[in-house]
Structures are given as structure tokens and as C-alpha cells.
Design a protein around this motif. Sequence first.
Motif, PDB file in Angstrom:
ATOM      1  N   TYR A  89      -4.295   0.357   6.083  1.00  0.00           N
ATOM      2  CA  TYR A  89      -4.421  -0.787   5.182  1.00  0.00           C
ATOM      3  C   TYR A  89      -4.723  -0.330   3.755  1.00  0.00           C
ATOM      4  N   LEU A  90      -5.651   0.598   3.629  1.00  0.00           N
ATOM      5  CA  LEU A  90      -6.085   1.011   2.299  1.00  0.00           C
ATOM      6  C   LEU A  90      -4.959   1.723   1.539  1.00  0.00           C
ATOM      7  N   LYS A  91      -4.231   2.589   2.202  1.00  0.00           N
ATOM      8  CA  LYS A  91      -3.125   3.272   1.526  1.00  0.00           C
ATOM      9  C   LYS A  91      -2.005   2.295   1.178  1.00  0.00           C
ATOM     10  N   ALA A  92      -1.708   1.366   2.086  1.00  0.00           N
ATOM     11  CA  ALA A  92      -0.657   0.380   1.813  1.00  0.00           C
ATOM     12  C   ALA A  92      -1.009  -0.454   0.585  1.00  0.00           C
ATOM     13  N   ALA A  93      -2.267  -0.864   0.488  1.00  0.00           N
ATOM     14  CA  ALA A  93      -2.699  -1.647  -0.671  1.00  0.00           C
ATOM     15  C   ALA A  93      -2.629  -0.810  -1.940  1.00  0.00           C
TER      16      ALA A  93
END
Length: 348
Positions: A246-250
Motif C-alpha cells: 500500500y505504501l509504495k503504491a501510494a
Amino acid sequence: MPVTFTIPPLSTALSLALQAKIDQKTKPLGALGQLEALALQIGRCHNTLTPHLHKPCILVFAGDHGIVESGVSAYPQVVTAQMVGNFLAGGAAINVFAKQHGLDLWIIDAGVNADLAPHEQLISAKIAKGTQNFLGQPAMTMAQCLSAINFGADLVLQRYNAGCNCIGFGEMGIGNTSSAAMLMHCLTNIALSQCVGRGTGLDDVQLQHKLAVLEQALEPYGTITEPLAVLSTFGGFEIAMMVGAYLKAAELNMLCMVDGFIASAALLVASKLYPHVIDHCVFSHVSNEQGHQALLGYLNGKALLNLDLRLGEGSGIALAYPLLQSAVAFLNDMATFEEAQVAGKNTG
């Protein structure tokens, strides 16, 4: 902070222009309901007035949980590995729905308690053969937790570099509703009894046993609220990988599709680290698992579907994806009042 990403608030530069574009379509203001909000979000996330969904994919993270040995699941742990085999054979619900809607699908061994044979659709990222039983000790070490987070982030970066800008995360792991319930309770302070559900289909007696085990598991650790401490104590390897994903995608301004209870619990952890990760997330559905509706409320998430699903696997993502396509399609292709030579709303 040992987990470092750059996730600022979404830019508002195009917000007014996107809203004006939506409002000028041949329809009464707001007549497309949630699709209008969805189109606005996608445009803001991709920072364009003409968004397109490129190479959408679902990553299904699989891992086993030591807490299963304490009798919290209706199914034995071996089912995790067996279901991974079913995914790779193309026989699961997520295979059917992903194929139906043109979604790329990858299966990640985050910590399955088995030796899995190589497969072109399988990514080996095994941290260990399942977590420890958190009834007696933390589920994982902090080093294992950080390794899982970073691996999840790396997998998303790979998909991004391959041209994907729309991604969703599913999971498979017998016992992982117990982990999700513990994460939810510790990070929201919602009563544990409201977080714990039937999982794979517990009866009333089994449900009470599950709650009693999880209440007992809380006692040795006291009050833990720091996100990574909670995750390493009660989480699963597949959940930790989803946090990093999630964090990398954001960080990459990708659109994130959120599945059910476990996927939302992973997002909860991610949002405690970087609150603006939620700006990039679309909540595909509200699960039939107790706790998910309350968790969505806590995250201020409005689900697209309510189908009483409680399967996991990313199944809700695949079913909701056509709505994202519809939001983009109307934004890009629907005529304006001027183009269609249709009289707009009277303003006088």
C-alpha cells in the motif's frame, strides 16, 4: 522511523477542473452518485483530466499463522498451501473473476508453512514458514516485519515499472482474521469483541473460544499502540507485505483497490504510519466479517459493493473493478451538454 516513504496529500491542482468536467456531462448534477466521486479520485490520484487504467493487477499474498494451533480457525493450516495450489491451477474464485475482467494476477508466498513448487505465476518471498503463535510470543521479529514490508514495496515497484497504475491486494492465510482483529483492536481501541468474527465459518461455541484465546493473547503485552510494534506482535507475513505494498503504491501515485477485512486491517497499519495513503485507496466492498463495517467507518471508507462476501483472495476487488472502468469511461467519453447540444440546468 525505520519504514520510510514519501506520501504527501494528493494535489488539489486539478480538483476544480475535474469537478467541472464531471458536472458538464449530460446528466443532472450528482446523478451518477459514487461514480462521480470515484472519477474525481482517480483523476486526482493520477493527476490528469483524462485518466486511464493501465495493466491493472492483483497481488495475492499468502502466509500461515502460528495462532492456528490454538484452535481459532474452522480449517486446518494445511489449507493455506492447498489454496495456493488452487490459485496456481486457476481454480479459485479470484482466478475466475480476474480472468473475467482482464486483471493480471500474481500469487506471493509471504510465509506459507510448506515448500511450494516453482510456478510462473508464483513469487517466492517466504520470510519464514508461518509466524509464531502470538499467544505465547510475538508473531514475528521486528527484522522479519520490516523485511516483509520492504518486500511488498519492491513487488509493487516491479508492477509499476511494468506499466501498472491500478493495483489491488488480496490474501490467503488460515487464521488471519485473528491477526486482523488484533490489529484493529490495538490500533482503533474498538472493543475486541466487536473486531472478532467467524472467519472461515466458526459456530457460536468456536467463536467464543476464538475470542477467549485472543483476549488471553493480549494480556502479556499490555497496551501496544505503535503501529510496527502491533504489526510485529500480532500480524502475519502476508499482512506486513500488504502494508509495504500500500505504501509504495501510494508513493508512486498508483490507484489502490482494497479488498475485505484483512486487507483493510493492513491498510489501517499503513495509514497509522502515513495517513495520506488512504487518499489513493478505493474500498471495493464491505465484508460480511464482523468488524469490517466498523473498520471502514474508522477509516472513513465508503465501499462500492455490499454483497456479503467473506472470501478474501482479492475477490471483492475483481468484482468492483468494472465500476472503476465505468468511472473512467464516463469521465473521458460521455458528451457534455455543449457537445450534445442539450440544454443545461437553468441558473436564472
